[in-house]
Design a protein around this motif. Structure first.
Motif, PDB file in Angstrom:
ATOM      1  N   VAL A  43     -19.504   2.361 -25.051  1.00 58.00           N
ATOM      2  CA  VAL A  43     -19.880   3.719 -25.466  1.00 58.00           C
ATOM      3  C   VAL A  43     -19.552   3.856 -26.946  1.00 58.00           C
ATOM      4  O   VAL A  43     -18.420   3.598 -27.367  1.00 58.00           O
ATOM      5  N   THR A  44     -20.532   4.241 -27.745  1.00 56.51           N
ATOM      6  CA  THR A  44     -20.289   4.367 -29.182  1.00 56.51           C
ATOM      7  C   THR A  44     -19.606   5.700 -29.495  1.00 56.51           C
ATOM      8  O   THR A  44     -19.660   6.652 -28.706  1.00 56.51           O
ATOM      9  N   ARG A  45     -18.980   5.757 -30.658  1.00 54.76           N
ATOM     10  CA  ARG A  45     -18.367   7.014 -31.094  1.00 54.76           C
ATOM     11  C   ARG A  45     -19.427   8.111 -31.217  1.00 54.76           C
ATOM     12  O   ARG A  45     -19.177   9.255 -30.891  1.00 54.76           O
ATOM     13  N   ASP A  46     -20.625   7.731 -31.695  1.00 50.42           N
ATOM     14  CA  ASP A  46     -21.698   8.719 -31.828  1.00 50.42           C
ATOM     15  C   ASP A  46     -22.103   9.287 -30.467  1.00 50.42           C
ATOM     16  O   ASP A  46     -22.378  10.480 -30.349  1.00 50.42           O
ATOM     17  N   GLN A  47     -22.144   8.436 -29.445  1.00 47.04           N
ATOM     18  CA  GLN A  47     -22.456   8.931 -28.096  1.00 47.04           C
ATOM     19  C   GLN A  47     -21.398   9.941 -27.659  1.00 47.04           C
ATOM     20  O   GLN A  47     -21.728  10.979 -27.086  1.00 47.04           O
ATOM     21  N   LEU A  48     -20.132   9.617 -27.910  1.00 47.65           N
ATOM     22  CA  LEU A  48     -19.054  10.531 -27.521  1.00 47.65           C
ATOM     23  C   LEU A  48     -19.160  11.845 -28.284  1.00 47.65           C
ATOM     24  O   LEU A  48     -19.031  12.924 -27.697  1.00 47.65           O
ATOM     25  N   LEU A  49     -19.419  11.766 -29.590  1.00 45.13           N
ATOM     26  CA  LEU A  49     -19.572  12.997 -30.379  1.00 45.13           C
ATOM     27  C   LEU A  49     -20.718  13.834 -29.827  1.00 45.13           C
ATOM     28  O   LEU A  49     -20.607  15.051 -29.695  1.00 45.13           O
ATOM     29  N   ASP A  50     -21.801  13.177 -29.477  1.00 42.95           N
ATOM     30  CA  ASP A  50     -22.990  13.876 -28.996  1.00 42.95           C
ATOM     31  C   ASP A  50     -22.734  14.522 -27.633  1.00 42.95           C
ATOM     32  O   ASP A  50     -23.042  15.694 -27.420  1.00 42.95           O
ATOM     33  N   HIS A  51     -22.146  13.760 -26.702  1.00 42.77           N
ATOM     34  CA  HIS A  51     -22.011  14.237 -25.327  1.00 42.77           C
ATOM     35  C   HIS A  51     -20.749  15.049 -25.081  1.00 42.77           C
ATOM     36  O   HIS A  51     -20.733  15.903 -24.197  1.00 42.77           O
ATOM     37  N   VAL A  52     -19.702  14.784 -25.825  1.00 42.74           N
ATOM     38  CA  VAL A  52     -18.438  15.488 -25.595  1.00 42.74           C
ATOM     39  C   VAL A  52     -18.266  16.640 -26.576  1.00 42.74           C
ATOM     40  O   VAL A  52     -17.831  17.722 -26.210  1.00 42.74           O
ATOM     41  N   TRP A  53     -18.638  16.407 -27.826  1.00 39.65           N
ATOM     42  CA  TRP A  53     -18.498  17.458 -28.838  1.00 39.65           C
ATOM     43  C   TRP A  53     -19.781  18.275 -28.992  1.00 39.65           C
ATOM     44  O   TRP A  53     -19.751  19.415 -29.394  1.00 39.65           O
ATOM     45  N   GLY A  54     -20.925  17.632 -28.724  1.00 36.39           N
ATOM     46  CA  GLY A  54     -22.174  18.357 -28.702  1.00 36.39           C
ATOM     47  C   GLY A  54     -22.878  18.501 -30.037  1.00 36.39           C
ATOM     48  O   GLY A  54     -23.711  19.360 -30.211  1.00 36.39           O
ATOM     49  N   TYR A  55     -22.531  17.693 -31.001  1.00 35.86           N
ATOM     50  CA  TYR A  55     -23.301  17.710 -32.249  1.00 35.86           C
ATOM     51  C   TYR A  55     -23.485  16.280 -32.722  1.00 35.86           C
ATOM     52  O   TYR A  55     -22.716  15.395 -32.380  1.00 35.86           O
ATOM     53  N   GLU A  56     -24.533  16.083 -33.481  1.00 36.66           N
ATOM     54  CA  GLU A  56     -24.857  14.737 -33.946  1.00 36.66           C
ATOM     55  C   GLU A  56     -24.796  14.673 -35.467  1.00 36.66           C
ATOM     56  O   GLU A  56     -24.927  15.681 -36.143  1.00 36.66           O
ATOM     57  N   GLY A  57     -24.605  13.470 -35.981  1.00 35.80           N
ATOM     58  CA  GLY A  57     -24.787  13.231 -37.406  1.00 35.80           C
ATOM     59  C   GLY A  57     -23.641  13.652 -38.305  1.00 35.80           C
ATOM     60  O   GLY A  57     -23.729  13.468 -39.508  1.00 35.80           O
ATOM     61  N   LEU A  58     -22.581  14.227 -37.747  1.00 39.10           N
ATOM     62  CA  LEU A  58     -21.453  14.600 -38.594  1.00 39.10           C
ATOM     63  C   LEU A  58     -20.473  13.436 -38.643  1.00 39.10           C
ATOM     64  O   LEU A  58     -20.176  12.833 -37.613  1.00 39.10           O
ATOM     65  N   PRO A  59     -19.944  13.135 -39.816  1.00 39.27           N
ATOM     66  CA  PRO A  59     -19.098  11.940 -39.966  1.00 39.27           C
ATOM     67  C   PRO A  59     -17.671  12.186 -39.467  1.00 39.27           C
ATOM     68  O   PRO A  59     -16.727  12.209 -40.231  1.00 39.27           O
ATOM     69  N   LEU A  60     -17.539  12.376 -38.161  1.00 38.94           N
ATOM     70  CA  LEU A  60     -16.220  12.691 -37.602  1.00 38.94           C
ATOM     71  C   LEU A  60     -15.762  11.656 -36.580  1.00 38.94           C
ATOM     72  O   LEU A  60     -15.140  11.992 -35.588  1.00 38.94           O
ATOM     73  N   THR A  61     -16.098  10.382 -36.842  1.00 35.60           N
ATOM     74  CA  THR A  61     -15.692   9.361 -35.887  1.00 35.60           C
ATOM     75  C   THR A  61     -14.171   9.265 -35.784  1.00 35.60           C
ATOM     76  O   THR A  61     -13.640   8.893 -34.752  1.00 35.60           O
ATOM     77  N   ARG A  62     -13.460   9.633 -36.865  1.00 36.61           N
ATOM     78  CA  ARG A  62     -11.993   9.627 -36.811  1.00 36.61           C
ATOM     79  C   ARG A  62     -11.502  10.612 -35.749  1.00 36.61           C
ATOM     80  O   ARG A  62     -10.487  10.376 -35.108  1.00 36.61           O
ATOM     81  N   THR A  63     -12.228  11.700 -35.551  1.00 41.48           N
ATOM     82  CA  THR A  63     -11.865  12.682 -34.530  1.00 41.48           C
ATOM     83  C   THR A  63     -11.871  12.022 -33.153  1.00 41.48           C
ATOM     84  O   THR A  63     -10.960  12.233 -32.347  1.00 41.48           O
ATOM     85  N   VAL A  64     -12.889  11.216 -32.896  1.00 39.31           N
ATOM     86  CA  VAL A  64     -12.973  10.505 -31.618  1.00 39.31           C
ATOM     87  C   VAL A  64     -11.757   9.599 -31.463  1.00 39.31           C
ATOM     88  O   VAL A  64     -11.089   9.608 -30.429  1.00 39.31           O
ATOM     89  N   ASP A  65     -11.445   8.829 -32.501  1.00 37.03           N
ATOM     90  CA  ASP A  65     -10.313   7.899 -32.435  1.00 37.03           C
ATOM     91  C   ASP A  65      -9.005   8.624 -32.162  1.00 37.03           C
ATOM     92  O   ASP A  65      -8.168   8.154 -31.392  1.00 37.03           O
ATOM     93  N   MET A  66      -8.821   9.780 -32.796  1.00 38.79           N
ATOM     94  CA  MET A  66      -7.584  10.555 -32.579  1.00 38.79           C
ATOM     95  C   MET A  66      -7.504  11.041 -31.129  1.00 38.79           C
ATOM     96  O   MET A  66      -6.443  10.996 -30.513  1.00 38.79           O
TER      97      MET A  66
END
Length: 97
Positions: A43-66
């Protein structure tokens, strides 16, 4: 859903590890539900941002890692050597259950 000594109920938002209740945030539950639904897949960080956070294209992959790091503190026996949520370098994560 259960894996290792962790039990999760996605309807009641209750979780336990080795029979003891653990507190997961609604976002952590959402993340775990997505992982369980994609068990064994990368599962990519972008998939997690999209499905869990609900927005795409924002450079917040560090948020996923945290959030992954905090989740590991709660569900892994040894967070620094995880057995359930595995890092796939340069790609994302894999839930092995």
């Amino acid at each position: 859903a259960s894996f290792g000594d962790v039990e999760m109920n996605f309807k009641t938002f209750e979780a336990s590890k080795a029979g003891r209740a653990i507190e997961l945030s609604p976002r952590e539950f959402k993340m775990m539900k997505y992982f369980v639904e994609h068990r064994g897949e990368v599962v990519t960080r972008d998939q997690l941002l999209d499905h869990v956070w609900g927005y795409e294209g924002l450079p917040l992959t560090r948020t996923v890692d945290m959030h992954i790091a905090k989740l590991r503190q709660k569900i892994e026996d040894t967070p620094s050597d995880p057995r359930h949520v595995i890092t796939v370098h340069r790609v994302g994560y894999k839930f092995t259950g």
